[in-house]
Design an enzyme around this catalytic site. Structure first.
Site, PDB file in Angstrom:
ATOM      1  CE  LYS A  51      -4.396  -1.838   1.519  1.00 22.74           C
ATOM      2  NZ  LYS A  51      -5.371  -1.994   2.583  1.00 22.74           N
ATOM      3  NE  ARG A  90      -7.511  -8.301   0.847  1.00 18.63           N
ATOM      4  CZ  ARG A  90      -7.143  -7.518  -0.162  1.00 18.63           C
ATOM      5  NH1 ARG A  90      -6.168  -6.638  -0.003  1.00 18.63           N
ATOM      6  NH2 ARG A  90      -7.753  -7.619  -1.339  1.00 18.63           N
TER       7      ARG A  90
HETATM    8  C1  9MG Z   1     -10.136  -5.619  -0.410  1.00 24.94           C
HETATM    9  N1  9MG Z   1      -9.166  -4.990   0.459  1.00 24.94           N
HETATM   10  C2  9MG Z   1      -8.205  -4.106   0.101  1.00 24.94           C
HETATM   11  N2  9MG Z   1      -7.493  -3.744   1.181  1.00 24.94           N
HETATM   12  C3  9MG Z   1      -8.009  -4.426   2.230  1.00 24.94           C
HETATM   13  C4  9MG Z   1      -7.724  -4.488   3.586  1.00 24.94           C
HETATM   14  O1  9MG Z   1      -6.768  -3.743   4.134  1.00 24.94           O
HETATM   15  N3  9MG Z   1      -8.448  -5.288   4.376  1.00 24.94           N
HETATM   16  C5  9MG Z   1      -9.461  -6.040   3.866  1.00 24.94           C
HETATM   17  N4  9MG Z   1     -10.165  -6.817   4.705  1.00 24.94           N
HETATM   18  N5  9MG Z   1      -9.790  -6.027   2.567  1.00 24.94           N
HETATM   19  C6  9MG Z   1      -9.074  -5.230   1.779  1.00 24.94           C
END
Ligand code: 9MG
Length: 366
Positions: free
Chosen positions: A305, A340
């Site tokens: 990010k 994630r």
């Molecule tokens: C779909 N998506 C993109 N960034 C995310 C994040 O930080 N957490 C979750 N749960 N989904 C995300």
């Protein structure tokens, strides 16, 4: 509703069963179990919020038991109970070690894979590769929610994700989550074999989402976001970002429980990058263990990010892998149960070494 008291576990370390009694691992002065998991905490940050701001105090566990909490006695003991209580399995997956959720983007404008996996075959192949590399959950998404992105029509989203979920379901037993804000996509994804719903709007975007999620019987990942992806990072405003996010998630947990989704099926995520500037993201990342007070498993999504790009002056998302791993390990060291990520193999390796070093044991392998 805004709380006035928050508690954040500090001094998190691997709790060794052999040195513990049933209720108090390693003696009262040693530590208390964090979320019933393999980690314990040995101190607390107590945050008291008032109109004058937030007062932060660090206290040891000894002070915890001797302290006079006054009118906050019940609130404090409830928060502690939420922090300590074991988390149930997530769709059959135990949360006694850090779990990795691999990202399977099925969007032509995906910010990190440049649309590389926009065909069904390629997306399924990518998901299977992530499974092979050690992903516990495959997160399939057909609508980009990166800052500035437009919403996608429900039919387009369905056309992208349903064949991929069906393709993965036929070939792997790994858990599959559907990353969507739309009730109809949730419903159809559940029919196609998805195990978990992942909604970056915490079931607030679609008026039918709460009802459909409850009916599905599936676990739900509730993420904090301020505003809509199109404009969310233009001018986000918080009184205290870390605590405002806690309040929002607590309120969404309550709304879900009231709608018939038990707490045992909820996961909370503070939503790095969603309506947050760099200093907001860094504050949230720094305080991840606070969210254990919600009494549900915690998820972090920081992979590739912008905050990593901003901290390290890296424009291309693909260059942000080491920083992504640092963010994941930092959170895992605060007891976060799920990360994630795009880069599963690299994260799995880093987590395995972290686990071995923490526990002083070589049993948790890649
Ligand atoms: C779909 N998506 C993109 N960034 C995310 C994040 O930080 N957490 C979750 N749960 N989904 C995300």
């Amino acid at each position: 509703m805004q709380r006035s008291l928050y508690i954040r576990p500090l001094g998190v370390y691997a709790f060794r069963q052999d040195a513990a009694t049933e209720d108090v691992p390693q003696g009262v002065w040693g530590g208390l179990p964090l979320a019933g998991g393999p980690l314990a905490f040995s101190a607390l940050e107590v945050l008291e919020r008032s109109s004058r701001g937030t007062l932060r105090r660090t206290i040891g566990l000894g002070d915890l038991f001797e302290r006079d909490w006054g009118r906050n006695t019940l609130v404090a003991s409830d928060l502690l109970e939420q922090i300590r209580s074991p988390r149930p399995r997530l769709a059959g997956l135990s949360l006694d070690r850090p779990r990795i959720m691999g990202i399977v983007n099925v969007t032509p404008d995906s910010f990190s894979d440049g649309g590389q996996y926009d065909s069904v075959t390629a997306a399924v192949a990518h998901g299977l590769k992530l499974a092979e590399q050690g992903a516990d959950i495959l997160d399939v998404g057909g609508e980009s929610t990166r800052p500035g992105s437009d919403t996608v029509a429900v039919d387009d989203e369905l056309r992208r994700v349903i064949p991929v979920i069906e393709g993965l379901r036929a070939k792997t037993d790994k858990l599959i989550s559907i990353d969507t804000r739309k009730a109809e996509v949730m419903r159809r994804a559940a029919q196609a074999g998805a195990d978990i719903l992942n909604d970056v709007s915490a079931l607030t975007h679609d008026p039918l989402a709460l009802e459909v999620a409850a009916e599905s019987g599936l676990p739900v990942m509730l993420m904090h976001a301020q505003g809509d992806p199109k404009t969310m990072n233009d001018n986000p405003q918080y009184s205290d970002v870390v605590l405002d996010v806690f309040d929002f998630l607590e309120q969404r947990v309550r709304a879900c429980v009231a709608a018939g989704i038990p707490k045992s099926r909820l996961i909370a995520d503070p939503g790095i990058g969603f309506g947050k500037h760099l200093h907001h993201n860094v504050a949230v990342l720094s305080a991840m263990s606070l969210y254990h007070g919600l009494g549900v498993p915690v998820l972090l999504g920081a992979s590739r990010k912008k905050l990593i790009g901003q901290l390290c002056n890296l424009e291309a998302p693909q260059e942000r892998v080491p920083g992504s791993i640092a963010a994941a390990l930092h959170s895992i060291a605060q007891g976060v149960q799920i990360v994630r990520v795009h880069d599963v193999a690299e994260t799995r390796q880093a987590v395995a070494v972290w686990e071995a070093a923490q526990a002083g044991s070589e049993t948790a392998l890649c």
